[in-house]
Scaffold this motif. Structure first.
Motif, PDB file in Angstrom:
ATOM      1  N   ILE A 294     -24.324 -17.292 -12.216  1.00 35.97           N
ATOM      2  CA  ILE A 294     -25.668 -17.661 -12.670  1.00 35.97           C
ATOM      3  C   ILE A 294     -25.866 -19.134 -12.369  1.00 35.97           C
ATOM      4  CG2 ILE A 294     -27.190 -17.850 -14.684  1.00 35.97           C
ATOM      5  CD1 ILE A 294     -25.388 -15.478 -15.847  1.00 35.97           C
TER       6      ILE A 294
ATOM      7  N   ASN B 265     -33.481 -17.933 -15.271  1.00 32.21           N
ATOM      8  CA  ASN B 265     -32.280 -17.176 -15.583  1.00 32.21           C
ATOM      9  C   ASN B 265     -31.174 -18.092 -16.119  1.00 32.21           C
ATOM     10  OD1 ASN B 265     -31.257 -14.479 -15.485  1.00 32.21           O
ATOM     11  ND2 ASN B 265     -29.804 -15.197 -13.941  1.00 32.21           N
TER      12      ASN B 265
ATOM     13  N   HIS C  46     -32.060 -19.045 -19.630  1.00 33.43           N
ATOM     14  CA  HIS C  46     -31.796 -17.924 -20.532  1.00 33.43           C
ATOM     15  C   HIS C  46     -30.315 -17.858 -20.915  1.00 33.43           C
ATOM     16  CE1 HIS C  46     -31.839 -13.947 -22.335  1.00 33.43           C
ATOM     17  NE2 HIS C  46     -30.794 -13.652 -21.569  1.00 33.43           N
ATOM     18  N   TRP C  47     -29.440 -17.940 -19.942  1.00 36.38           N
ATOM     19  CA  TRP C  47     -28.013 -17.743 -20.209  1.00 36.38           C
ATOM     20  C   TRP C  47     -27.327 -18.983 -20.770  1.00 36.38           C
ATOM     21  CZ3 TRP C  47     -26.211 -13.254 -21.222  1.00 36.38           C
ATOM     22  CH2 TRP C  47     -26.805 -12.123 -20.647  1.00 36.38           C
TER      23      TRP C  47
ATOM     24  N   GLY D  17     -25.091 -16.378 -25.492  1.00 33.40           N
ATOM     25  CA  GLY D  17     -25.232 -15.023 -24.968  1.00 33.40           C
ATOM     26  C   GLY D  17     -24.691 -13.965 -25.926  1.00 33.40           C
TER      27      GLY D  17
ATOM     28  N   ASN E  65     -20.128 -16.038 -27.616  1.00 35.04           N
ATOM     29  CA  ASN E  65     -20.313 -17.099 -26.619  1.00 35.04           C
ATOM     30  C   ASN E  65     -21.175 -18.226 -27.190  1.00 35.04           C
ATOM     31  OD1 ASN E  65     -19.077 -15.758 -24.242  1.00 35.04           O
ATOM     32  ND2 ASN E  65     -20.691 -14.252 -24.614  1.00 35.04           N
TER      33      ASN E  65
ATOM     34  N   LEU F 115     -22.965 -20.992 -14.531  1.00 32.64           N
ATOM     35  CA  LEU F 115     -22.493 -20.097 -15.579  1.00 32.64           C
ATOM     36  C   LEU F 115     -21.898 -18.878 -14.898  1.00 32.64           C
ATOM     37  CD1 LEU F 115     -25.668 -20.310 -17.809  1.00 32.64           C
ATOM     38  CD2 LEU F 115     -23.409 -21.137 -18.470  1.00 32.64           C
TER      39      LEU F 115
ATOM     40  N   LYS G 228     -20.772 -14.784 -15.756  1.00 35.08           N
ATOM     41  CA  LYS G 228     -20.827 -13.685 -16.722  1.00 35.08           C
ATOM     42  C   LYS G 228     -19.928 -12.561 -16.222  1.00 35.08           C
ATOM     43  CE  LYS G 228     -24.336 -10.856 -19.114  1.00 35.08           C
ATOM     44  NZ  LYS G 228     -23.361  -9.847 -19.417  1.00 35.08           N
TER      45      LYS G 228
ATOM     46  N   VAL H  99     -19.506 -14.930 -21.357  1.00 34.38           N
ATOM     47  CA  VAL H  99     -20.294 -15.896 -20.579  1.00 34.38           C
ATOM     48  C   VAL H  99     -19.584 -17.239 -20.711  1.00 34.38           C
ATOM     49  CG1 VAL H  99     -22.541 -17.002 -20.244  1.00 34.38           C
ATOM     50  CG2 VAL H  99     -22.436 -14.664 -21.134  1.00 34.38           C
TER      51      VAL H  99
ATOM     52  N   SER I 203     -19.089 -21.429 -18.923  1.00 32.45           N
ATOM     53  CA  SER I 203     -19.657 -22.473 -18.062  1.00 32.45           C
ATOM     54  C   SER I 203     -18.524 -23.353 -17.549  1.00 32.45           C
ATOM     55  CB  SER I 203     -20.664 -23.339 -18.834  1.00 32.45           C
ATOM     56  OG  SER I 203     -19.989 -24.263 -19.672  1.00 32.45           O
TER      57      SER I 203
END
Lengths: 250, 250
Positions: free
Chosen positions: B8, B45, B48-49, B53, B57, B65, B67, B72, B74
């Motif tokens: 992501i 997106n 959002h993440w 999540g 997370n 990121l 997933k 999830v 980073s």
């Protein structure tokens, strides 16, 4: 017989090695620490161990270094990652080690490396005096824009419902990420006391400053901080207090 | 049925996400990549993440990121650390994962973060035009002092006898640290072509530039680099080419 934990680092300031000390102190683990050598001897020892330590260990670029038996590793977040699971400070759920590592890396990026760069924006090998104006300018922008962005992020992590209520970054489970954030906040307070006072008094980051308080008063940490093992910040470390840079946000 | 690997990230430049792509491409692993979304959708997106999540997370500060099922995470080096052992690219000896992580972190510090800071020494939120002079000054010092120091370090790692002869950072075992160093060298060549040409022609870092060549010609990497999935460097990414900054060492 198990091999001792050995922190190999310079002496005289807390530095990046401090994060390694804090995780070991919190866990009550015994360790050897080259901070008790003379300045020159500690430097010599670092240089020695930066060279390939045999046993498949590569050369390393910079300390802190950590030795455990035949294994020699470098990089603060990497040493913490190695110790975290062994000391029971890397979470309790599957894959928490990666969540904790992400949080630790983010604290080190934002509130250690960025703060360090504030006093040396042009070059690390140039004296601060030769980049004073740039340092002041960088600090102003940092305090105005980056500091609130970082504090706001940590407040969000601490406020979010992670399934388990609690004052820590992962909820009710205390991890080494909390120790890293504590040390990063503590150092930033030394470097930028006015800005951090302003941030604290704004009330917007209450959970962040509460974490700092809560870590400071954990029994093993409180004992350590009150001991001669805790070194003082000085203006040649990561965190330096230059009055010109110590401004408040508008 | 196993969960898919999902990267992501933003779209338009290789960026830090590129390190994640390279490890997956080298391993021939299938993955989803938000680079194929529109610029705005990819951004949306990411936002959002970055928010928690669920499933334990925490919130994250910045992409890339990654997933994988409910997990999830980073931070580029952390994502590589997660994938490395799964993809067989984190070494073969006990604790190699920590050696590989140290090397990856060092490459990212020195030849990604430091290069990034060269175009934004005062503040990331200020346009380059407003810190052009500082950027030029920082680049000059960096090319004169830091670049040789980094290249010299990597040459030393590649030259040292690690028990197993071989062209890679850990000897004969290819790991994701080699991929990270490749991408860091490749980006630095885009940012500072004159300095990197000078360094290459000096012959002092032959093993370093050979690693760059050797990674580039690994079958899966060569296929990837020749595909539409490899994005081009552009002057709003980590690596930017500003002619004023593109100087040679004295």
């Amino acid at each position: 017989m198990t091999a001792p934990y050995e922190l190999i680092y310079y002496t005289g300031v807390p530095g990046r090695g401090e994060h390694v000390r804090l995780i070991l102190e919190e866990a009550g683990a015994a360790y050897e620490d080259t901070q008790f050598l003379s300045f020159d001897k500690a430097r010599e020892n670092v240089t020695h161990w930066l060279g390939a330590g045999g046993h498949g260990n590569p050369h390393y670029f910079a300390p802190p270094l950590f030795k455990h038996g035949d294994l020699v590793i470098s990089q603060t977040p990497n040493i913490l990652l190695y110790l975290g699971p062994k000391l029971g400070l890397a979470g309790s759920q599957k894959d928490d080690v990666y969540r904790v590592n992400a949080l630790a890396l983010t604290a080190l990026d934002g509130l250690s490396n960025e703060v360090h760069d504030s006093h040396h924006p042009i070059a690390v090998m140039l004296p601060h005096e030769d980049q004073k104006e740039e340092s002041r300018r960088r600090s102003q922008y940092w305090i105005q824009n980056r500091l609130p962005s970082h504090l706001n992020y940590w407040q969000k992590v601490l406020k979010s419902d992670k399934g388990s209520p609690g004052p820590w970054l992962l909820g009710e489970t205390f991890t080494y990420a909390d120790l890293v954030l504590f040390q990063c906040l503590d150092g930033t307070m030394y470097a930028f006391p006015k800005a951090m006072k302003q941030a604290r008094e704004s009330g917007k980051y209450d959970k962040v400053f509460k974490l700092w308080e809560d870590v400071k008063t954990r029994p093993n940490i409180a004992t350590y901080l009150g001991s001669g093992r805790r070194q003082k910040y000085q203006d040649w470390g990561i965190y330096r207090h230059y009055p010109d840079n110590d401004v408040v946000s508008e």
